[in-house]
Design a protein around this motif. Structure first.
Motif, PDB file in Angstrom:
ATOM      1  N   ALA A 109      48.382  32.339  36.622  1.00  0.00           N
ATOM      2  CA  ALA A 109      47.596  32.567  35.403  1.00  0.00           C
ATOM      3  C   ALA A 109      46.109  32.411  35.670  1.00  0.00           C
ATOM      4  O   ALA A 109      45.277  32.990  34.969  1.00  0.00           O
ATOM      5  N   VAL A 110      45.765  31.631  36.687  1.00  0.00           N
ATOM      6  CA  VAL A 110      44.365  31.475  37.103  1.00  0.00           C
ATOM      7  C   VAL A 110      43.993  32.526  38.141  1.00  0.00           C
ATOM      8  O   VAL A 110      42.959  33.184  38.042  1.00  0.00           O
ATOM      9  N   THR A 111      44.860  32.698  39.157  1.00  0.00           N
ATOM     10  CA  THR A 111      44.461  33.535  40.294  1.00  0.00           C
ATOM     11  C   THR A 111      44.342  35.011  39.943  1.00  0.00           C
ATOM     12  O   THR A 111      43.465  35.705  40.469  1.00  0.00           O
ATOM     13  N   TRP A 112      45.210  35.528  39.055  1.00  0.00           N
ATOM     14  CA  TRP A 112      45.059  36.958  38.744  1.00  0.00           C
ATOM     15  C   TRP A 112      43.767  37.201  37.973  1.00  0.00           C
ATOM     16  O   TRP A 112      43.120  38.253  38.135  1.00  0.00           O
ATOM     17  N   ARG A 113      43.362  36.248  37.157  1.00  0.00           N
ATOM     18  CA  ARG A 113      42.094  36.405  36.439  1.00  0.00           C
ATOM     19  C   ARG A 113      40.898  36.256  37.375  1.00  0.00           C
ATOM     20  O   ARG A 113      39.878  36.943  37.213  1.00  0.00           O
ATOM     21  N   LEU A 114      41.012  35.389  38.369  1.00  0.00           N
ATOM     22  CA  LEU A 114      39.941  35.294  39.361  1.00  0.00           C
ATOM     23  C   LEU A 114      39.805  36.603  40.127  1.00  0.00           C
ATOM     24  O   LEU A 114      38.693  37.052  40.427  1.00  0.00           O
TER      25      LEU A 114
END
Length: 336
Positions: A109-114
């Motif tokens: 949920a964090v890495t795809w947005r990064l």
């Protein structure tokens, strides 16, 4: 060269009712349960599986490309979100989880947005963790993975380190080890609520213990002892809050104002500036630990991730321009 914007501290006020609800639920329902748990090696193994299962509730768009791989012999996960991702850019992500749970899968949920905001591929490391492994195993994995990227032809100036909580610790100590090994540094690093003091002696470790809606100090002390077994937790390679950060690339640090790890973030920023390292510290009012994972529902989390994207894109754009200038200079020199 980083801009002056990267030397500023900023306070981001709480703006949403969602944030108040999350804090209330975490403080009244989740933290009391965590505080009552008996932390053992068996519990650590169980929690690794349970946390991954729990985070499946955090949505990842179907068009996000995810692929398992190995880098430098270390299991990892490539994650690419969006058509604007540049193939030369890589964000190396060190997941959090207090050095005993969490994985690339749990932090999607964090890495795809990064990946989307930084316009970069994300390489999320599945580094070794307690109870089967302790320090320095995660650090060794991090260095090997970075060296693997360099051997594949990625340029250090196109690479960004990012990590949350224990992953923020790992990102920092990996930079320190790269300095020891005289390896080229990545362009910059982003630290989300970094756990930078494994001695648990910072001011906020006791001042914020009742206000932090998530982390009980009993748990923090247990995992510190488990991870640093046989080593002094005050060592700069375990607690980078005590390290000389000279020679590190520009840093961005984000932390919630009521976290028990608040003073860890502040001390890293102070150490960076003392060493002449550009550093931007952002304090997010009343936000829980690694609130970024709730970006699907929390406006502050979405804004924080966009801020990270702006920081990374500014740094990488400057590195690109400097690289083009050096290339043109070399061409002129050959003609001469």
């Amino acid at each position: 060269m980083a801009s002056n914007r990267n030397n500023a501290d900023s306070m981001h006020p709480a703006i949403s009712w969602q944030g108040r609800v999350v804090n209330r639920v975490m403080g009244r329902a989740i933290k009391p349960v965590i505080s009552r748990l008996r932390f053992t090696r068996r519990f650590m193994k169980f929690s690794q599986l349970g946390f991954d299962a729990l985070t499946l509730a955090l949505p990842v768009p179907a068009n996000v490309h995810i692929a398992r791989t190995h880098m430098g012999g270390v299991p990892c996960e490539w994650l690419i979100a969006g058509r604007e991702v540049r193939s030369n850019r890589v964000v190396v992500y060190f997941h959090g989880g207090a050095y005993f749970f969490g994985s690339p899968r749990s932090h999607r949920a964090v890495t795809w947005r990064l990946s989307r905001h930084c316009r970069a591929k994300v390489l999320a490391l599945d580094y070794r963790q307690p109870p089967d492994w302790c320090y320095p195993a995660p650090l060794e994995d991090a260095v090997r993975a970075y060296q693997g990227l360099l051997k594949q032809g990625y340029r250090s100036r196109d690479i960004v380190f990012a990590g949350d909580s224990a992953g923020g610790n790992l990102a920092l100590v990996t930079l320190l080890r790269l300095r020891e090994l005289s390896l080229p540094m990545p362009a910059c690093a982003v630290l989300i609520s970094p756990w930078a003091d494994l001695t648990c002696s910072g001011e906020s470790h006791w001042r914020h213990v009742r206000h932090d809606p998530f982390i009980p100090m009993k748990a923090l002390r247990f995992v510190s002892a488990s991870y640093s077994e046989g080593y002094n937790p005050a060592s700069p390679m375990l607690s980078p809050a005590f390290a000389d950060l000279t020679g590190l690339p520009p840093l961005m640090i984000q932390v919630g104002s009521t976290e028990v790890l608040y003073s860890d973030a502040v001390r890293v920023a102070e150490q960076a500036r003392k060493a002449g390292v550009p550093c931007q510290l952002q304090v997010w009012e009343d936000m829980m630990h690694v609130f970024h994972a709730l970006a699907a529902w929390l406006p502050e989390a979405s804004l924080a991730l966009r801020e990270i994207g702006s920081f990374v894109n500014e740094i990488l754009r400057e590195e690109d321009e400097a690289g083009h200038l050096r290339a043109r200079t070399r061409v002129v020199s050959r003609r001469a």
